[in-house]
Structure formats: structure tokens, C-alpha cells
Scaffold this motif. Structure first.
Motif, PDB file in Angstrom:
ATOM      1  N   ILE A  26       0.858  -1.188   0.000  1.00 21.00           N
ATOM      2  CA  ILE A  26       0.000   0.000   0.000  1.00 21.00           C
ATOM      3  C   ILE A  26       0.889   1.231   0.000  1.00 21.00           C
ATOM      4  N   SER A  27       0.660   2.153  -0.893  1.00 25.99           N
ATOM      5  CA  SER A  27       1.532   3.325  -0.985  1.00 25.99           C
ATOM      6  C   SER A  27       1.291   4.271   0.183  1.00 25.99           C
ATOM      7  N   ALA A  28       2.396   4.905   0.619  1.00 27.46           N
ATOM      8  CA  ALA A  28       2.283   5.874   1.716  1.00 27.46           C
ATOM      9  C   ALA A  28       1.405   7.055   1.308  1.00 27.46           C
ATOM     10  N   GLN A  29       1.486   7.438   0.035  1.00 27.50           N
ATOM     11  CA  GLN A  29       0.715   8.598  -0.408  1.00 27.50           C
ATOM     12  C   GLN A  29      -0.783   8.353  -0.277  1.00 27.50           C
ATOM     13  N   SER A  30      -1.230   7.133  -0.525  1.00 25.78           N
ATOM     14  CA  SER A  30      -2.661   6.846  -0.457  1.00 25.78           C
ATOM     15  C   SER A  30      -3.187   6.898   0.959  1.00 25.78           C
ATOM     16  N   ARG A  31      -2.278   6.926   1.954  1.00 27.12           N
ATOM     17  CA  ARG A  31      -2.687   6.923   3.343  1.00 27.12           C
ATOM     18  C   ARG A  31      -2.546   8.306   3.974  1.00 27.12           C
ATOM     19  N   LYS A  32      -2.275   9.327   3.184  1.00 30.11           N
ATOM     20  CA  LYS A  32      -2.078  10.675   3.698  1.00 30.11           C
ATOM     21  C   LYS A  32      -3.297  11.148   4.471  1.00 30.11           C
ATOM     22  N   GLY A  33      -3.065  11.615   5.690  1.00 37.81           N
ATOM     23  CA  GLY A  33      -4.149  12.140   6.514  1.00 37.81           C
ATOM     24  C   GLY A  33      -5.022  11.085   7.140  1.00 37.81           C
ATOM     25  N   GLU A  34      -4.626   9.835   7.053  1.00 34.91           N
ATOM     26  CA  GLU A  34      -5.431   8.759   7.627  1.00 34.91           C
ATOM     27  C   GLU A  34      -5.557   8.916   9.137  1.00 34.91           C
ATOM     28  N   ILE A  35      -6.687   8.539   9.680  1.00 39.22           N
ATOM     29  CA  ILE A  35      -6.899   8.543  11.122  1.00 39.22           C
ATOM     30  C   ILE A  35      -6.641   7.137  11.647  1.00 39.22           C
ATOM     31  N   ILE A  36      -5.773   7.059  12.658  1.00 38.27           N
ATOM     32  CA  ILE A  36      -5.392   5.771  13.225  1.00 38.27           C
ATOM     33  C   ILE A  36      -5.579   5.800  14.734  1.00 38.27           C
ATOM     34  N   GLY A  37      -5.549   4.647  15.340  1.00 40.97           N
ATOM     35  CA  GLY A  37      -5.718   4.534  16.782  1.00 40.97           C
ATOM     36  C   GLY A  37      -7.057   3.927  17.146  1.00 40.97           C
ATOM     37  N   HIS A  38      -7.324   3.830  18.448  1.00 45.78           N
ATOM     38  CA  HIS A  38      -8.498   3.115  18.942  1.00 45.78           C
ATOM     39  C   HIS A  38      -9.103   3.841  20.145  1.00 45.78           C
ATOM     40  N   GLY A  39     -10.404   3.679  20.300  1.00 44.04           N
ATOM     41  CA  GLY A  39     -11.095   4.240  21.454  1.00 44.04           C
ATOM     42  C   GLY A  39     -10.978   5.750  21.524  1.00 44.04           C
ATOM     43  N   ASP A  40     -10.610   6.253  22.689  1.00 43.66           N
ATOM     44  CA  ASP A  40     -10.474   7.699  22.894  1.00 43.66           C
ATOM     45  C   ASP A  40      -9.135   8.240  22.429  1.00 43.66           C
ATOM     46  N   TYR A  41      -8.293   7.398  21.879  1.00 46.69           N
ATOM     47  CA  TYR A  41      -6.952   7.812  21.472  1.00 46.69           C
ATOM     48  C   TYR A  41      -6.777   7.563  19.981  1.00 46.69           C
ATOM     49  N   ARG A  42      -7.310   8.513  19.204  1.00 51.22           N
ATOM     50  CA  ARG A  42      -7.253   8.417  17.762  1.00 51.22           C
ATOM     51  C   ARG A  42      -6.563   9.661  17.214  1.00 51.22           C
ATOM     52  N   TYR A  43      -5.847   9.493  16.078  1.00 47.31           N
ATOM     53  CA  TYR A  43      -4.958  10.543  15.597  1.00 47.31           C
ATOM     54  C   TYR A  43      -4.966  10.613  14.074  1.00 47.31           C
ATOM     55  N   ARG A  44      -4.803  11.836  13.572  1.00 49.43           N
ATOM     56  CA  ARG A  44      -4.635  12.041  12.136  1.00 49.43           C
ATOM     57  C   ARG A  44      -3.145  12.096  11.825  1.00 49.43           C
ATOM     58  N   VAL A  45      -2.723  11.334  10.822  1.00 47.43           N
ATOM     59  CA  VAL A  45      -1.310  11.232  10.464  1.00 47.43           C
ATOM     60  C   VAL A  45      -0.879  12.452   9.653  1.00 47.43           C
ATOM     61  N   ASN A  46       0.168  13.138  10.110  1.00 44.57           N
ATOM     62  CA  ASN A  46       0.725  14.288   9.407  1.00 44.57           C
ATOM     63  C   ASN A  46       2.189  13.980   9.089  1.00 44.57           C
ATOM     64  N   ARG A  47       2.443  13.575   7.844  1.00 40.95           N
ATOM     65  CA  ARG A  47       3.791  13.205   7.420  1.00 40.95           C
ATOM     66  C   ARG A  47       4.637  14.413   7.024  1.00 40.95           C
ATOM     67  N   GLU A  48       4.000  15.559   6.823  1.00 43.83           N
ATOM     68  CA  GLU A  48       4.738  16.729   6.365  1.00 43.83           C
ATOM     69  C   GLU A  48       5.380  17.516   7.513  1.00 43.83           C
ATOM     70  N   TRP A  49       4.980  17.212   8.738  1.00 42.01           N
ATOM     71  CA  TRP A  49       5.491  17.974   9.881  1.00 42.01           C
ATOM     72  C   TRP A  49       7.015  17.815   9.996  1.00 42.01           C
ATOM     73  N   GLY A  50       7.694  18.935  10.221  1.00 43.50           N
ATOM     74  CA  GLY A  50       9.111  18.906  10.579  1.00 43.50           C
ATOM     75  C   GLY A  50      10.071  18.554   9.471  1.00 43.50           C
ATOM     76  N   MET A  51       9.605  18.496   8.226  1.00 42.11           N
ATOM     77  CA  MET A  51      10.507  18.149   7.134  1.00 42.11           C
ATOM     78  C   MET A  51      11.462  19.307   6.846  1.00 42.11           C
ATOM     79  N   LEU A  52      12.745  18.966   6.643  1.00 38.62           N
ATOM     80  CA  LEU A  52      13.783  19.965   6.438  1.00 38.62           C
ATOM     81  C   LEU A  52      14.575  19.651   5.175  1.00 38.62           C
ATOM     82  N   ASP A  53      15.458  20.566   4.822  1.00 42.57           N
ATOM     83  CA  ASP A  53      16.377  20.349   3.712  1.00 42.57           C
ATOM     84  C   ASP A  53      17.456  19.377   4.186  1.00 42.57           C
TER      85      ASP A  53
END
Length: 352
Positions: A26-53
Motif C-alpha cells: 500500500i503506498s504511503a501517499q494513499s494513506r495521507k491524513g489517515e486517522i489511526i488509533g483506537h477508542g479515545d486515542y485516535r490521531y490524524r497522520v501528518n507526514r509533512e510535519w518537521g521536514m527539512l532540507d
């Protein structure tokens, strides 16, 4: 012995490395912004955070991250062009420093009467350093052979530190001789406990992490990672074994205490034939009763009736490769540092 050779030898004793997960198709791009986790602890994936040169601020392994009182996110890598990267919560780089830690691994923040310090472990140099937030070295703890506590042939490859309520320094010799070593705030040796064993409850097979568990403020204890045996082990502050938290299928990094929860990066999980598998990491969250309540990037935690241990836990999809640390900010977002992940920067998990 090089770190990779040590890891290879240690892990081979407990499980054969299996082929990468079939989920990797499964390509990483197709999973952009996916929500993961369970119960009260669920999260949206942000792969662009903190990227540098990468030509200016490269990383090898993003090992660990802490947040200081100014809400700056401080990360250590074993890339000597910039061992320390300092971000704000938006992912903007604020500062960088350090070129002297080829095995920069553990990073602990300690607030001593309003003044903050870092404790850095370097498994390559075999030393532990107390520094200011801008990198001035204030204290160095060297190989215990120099004070007669290790033999000359004993490895000392420290991976983590924790600071006790009185300022005592606890060092996990996770890639070395599998002890937890206790020192005074001035670096004077007090004791060591643990050691190397597959069998004994009070000993370790890869004592990768150590933290101060303050969830019961009246009774703080040490919580230590026994990675190859899939355990967190709890000890008194003077090194007496209390109990273990068994988490089958999870090869954890250090425990991170935030409020009533324990967060940890799972570096590997057990996939093919229940054996340790490369590129199979996820995040694990435990509640105040040490029950797993969410596995972002992993399978849903399941406990059978009357059982204290969850069923086998593993990666659910290829969000991560090898999760090495979790930093929790004041909004309960998570920042995931990864080891052996192609030099990628941390992934932010935004709480939903």
C-alpha cells in the motif's frame, strides 16, 4: 562491537527476522491524513510535519524527542552534522547544535528548581552527558570499568536515562551489559541492578529504556524496558524488582509517562509466524491500570475475559517502520521518532 552487530546478535537469539509485511504494497501517499488509533486515542497522520532540507539538516535515526517548558520540541539524532534539532509545534526549525555524538540515542529533560537540563546517552562513545539546553556539557559519566563496577571486557553502551525525585541519575545500559546503574546528581556511583538473562524476572534482555513512573505521586517507581522479552519491568528507586507488564508481540522502546498514561514506540512487532519482523513498528498507549487502550498503526488491543495480558499485538498497516520514541505535547498530539526509517523526519499524530 558496532551497534548494528549487537542488535543482530541479540535479536537472533530470540527470533529470526521475517520478511517485510505484505501491507507494504500500500503506498504511503494513499494513506495521507489517515486517522489511526483506537477508542479515545485516535490521531490524524501528518507526514509533512518537521521536514527539512536534508542537505543542510540531515538525520540518520530520529532517536528521541522531549518538550521543554517553552514548548520547544528537542530531538536527538546520531547525525553529527546536527545532533540536536529544535522545533516549534508547527514543525518550524528553531535551532540546531551538536557534532560530537556519533551514537546520540537517549534524550531526557530534567527540570531542577526551574532550570532545565538535558541528559544525552551515546552508545558509540559509551558515555552519558548532562548538558544545558544549548549544549554546554556539565557532567560526563564514563564506562563503569573506570570505577571498578564493570570488568574491562564488559560492554557499556548506554541507551537511556531517568532522573529520580532527588536528582539521582539512572542509566539503562541497553546495548551493553543490561544493567540499570544509579548515580548521585554529582555523578557518584551508588549501585547497579538487573543484568543479562532471558529467564530471570529481575534481569533484562535489552534494557532499552528507563523512566520515572510518577502516576502514583506518593510512590514513584522506575519503569524499565525489557525489549526482547516484551516487558516493562517496575523497580523501587533502590533497585528492588516489583513486577512486569507483559505485552506480547511488542518490542518496545522507552516508556513515556504523561498524566495517567504510558506511551511507547514499538520498534518491531511480531507478524509472520509470531516472530519479530522488520518494518513493523507502531505506537502503544497504556492507561493508569497498565492496560493497552490504543495502538496507533497497530492492531486493536484485545483482552480476553479474566486475562491481564492482551492478545498478540502487531502492525496493522505500514504507517511506520520502526517507532523509537513518542513525545506528547500539551495538546496531546504525538510526535513519533523512528529508527532505521530511511532518514525521515518525525511523524506528527494530531489528536482527534
Amino acid at each position: 562491537m558496532k551497534r548494528k552487530d549487537f542488535l543482530k546478535n541479540t535479536l537472533a537469539a530470540s527470533a529470526a527476522l521475517a520478511i517485510p509485511s505484505v501491507f507494504n504494497i500500500i503506498s504511503a501517499q494513499s494513506r495521507k491524513g489517515e486517522i489511526i488509533g483506537h477508542g479515545d486515542y485516535r490521531y490524524r497522520v501528518n507526514r509533512e510535519w518537521g521536514m527539512l532540507d536534508k542537505s543542510v539538516h540531515p538525520v540518520k535515526d530520529c532517536h528521541e524527542m522531549v518538550m521543554d517548558s517553552r514548548k520547544r520540541l528537542i530531538m536527538i539524532t546520531n547525525e553529527t552534522k546536527n545532533n540536536i534539532l529544535i522545533y516549534d509545534k508547527s514543525g518550524k526549525l528553531l535551532d540546531s547544535w551538536g557534532s560530537q555524538f556519533p551514537g546520540g540515542h537517549g534524550l531526557t529533560l530534567h527540570n531542577a528548581n526551574g532550570e532545565e537540563f538535558l541528559y544525552i546517552t551515546d552508545y558509540d562513545l559509551g558515555e552519558v552527558y548532562k548538558t544545558t539546553l544549548d549544549g554546554k556539557i556539565l557532567l560526563t559519566i564514563r564506562h563503569p570499568k573506570f570505577i571498578g563496577e564493570y570488568k574491562d571486557c564488559d560492554r557499556f553502551m548506554p541507551t537511556e536515562t531517568a532522573i529520580g525525585p532527588n536528582g539521582d541519575i539512572y542509566i539503562a545500559d541497553g546495548y551493553g551489559s543490561q544493567y540499570i546503574l544509579q548515580y548521585s546528581p554529582k555523578g557518584e556511583f551508588i549501585r547497579k541492578f538487573g543484568g543479562d538473562s532471558f529467564i530471570k524476572d529481575d534481569k533484562f534482555k535489552q534494557a532499552h529504556g528507563v523512566a520515572l513512573d510518577t502516576r502514583d505521586p506518593a510512590n514513584p517507581v522506575l519503569i524499565c524496558t525489557d525489549r526482547v522479552k516484551n516487558n516493562f519491568k517496575r523497580f523501587t528507586l533502590d533497585g528492588k524488582y516489583l513486577d512486569s507488564i507483559y505485552l506480547p508481540g511488542a518490542y518496545m522502546s522507552r516508556p513515556v509517562i504523561d498524566g495517567e498514561n504510558i506511551y511507547t514506540g514499538v520498534c518491531y512487532s511480531a507478524l509472520k509466524h509470531h516472530m519479530l519482523t522488520m518494518n513493523s513498528g507502531f505506537v502503544m498507549i497504556l492507561d493508569k491500570n497498565n492496560k493497552v487502550v490504543s495502538n496507533p498503526g497497530g492492531t486493536k488491543p484485545v483482552y480476553k475475559k479474566g486475562k491481564d495480558e492482551p492478545e498478540l499485538m502487531m502492525q496493522a498497516a505500514p504507517i511506520f517502520k520502526h517507532c523509537h520514541d513518542v513525545c506528547v505535547d500539551d495538546d496531546k498530539n504525538l510526535y513519533i521518532c523512528q529508527w532505521m526509517a530511511d532518514g525521515t523526519y518525525p511523524i506528527k499524530l494530531e489528536r482527534v
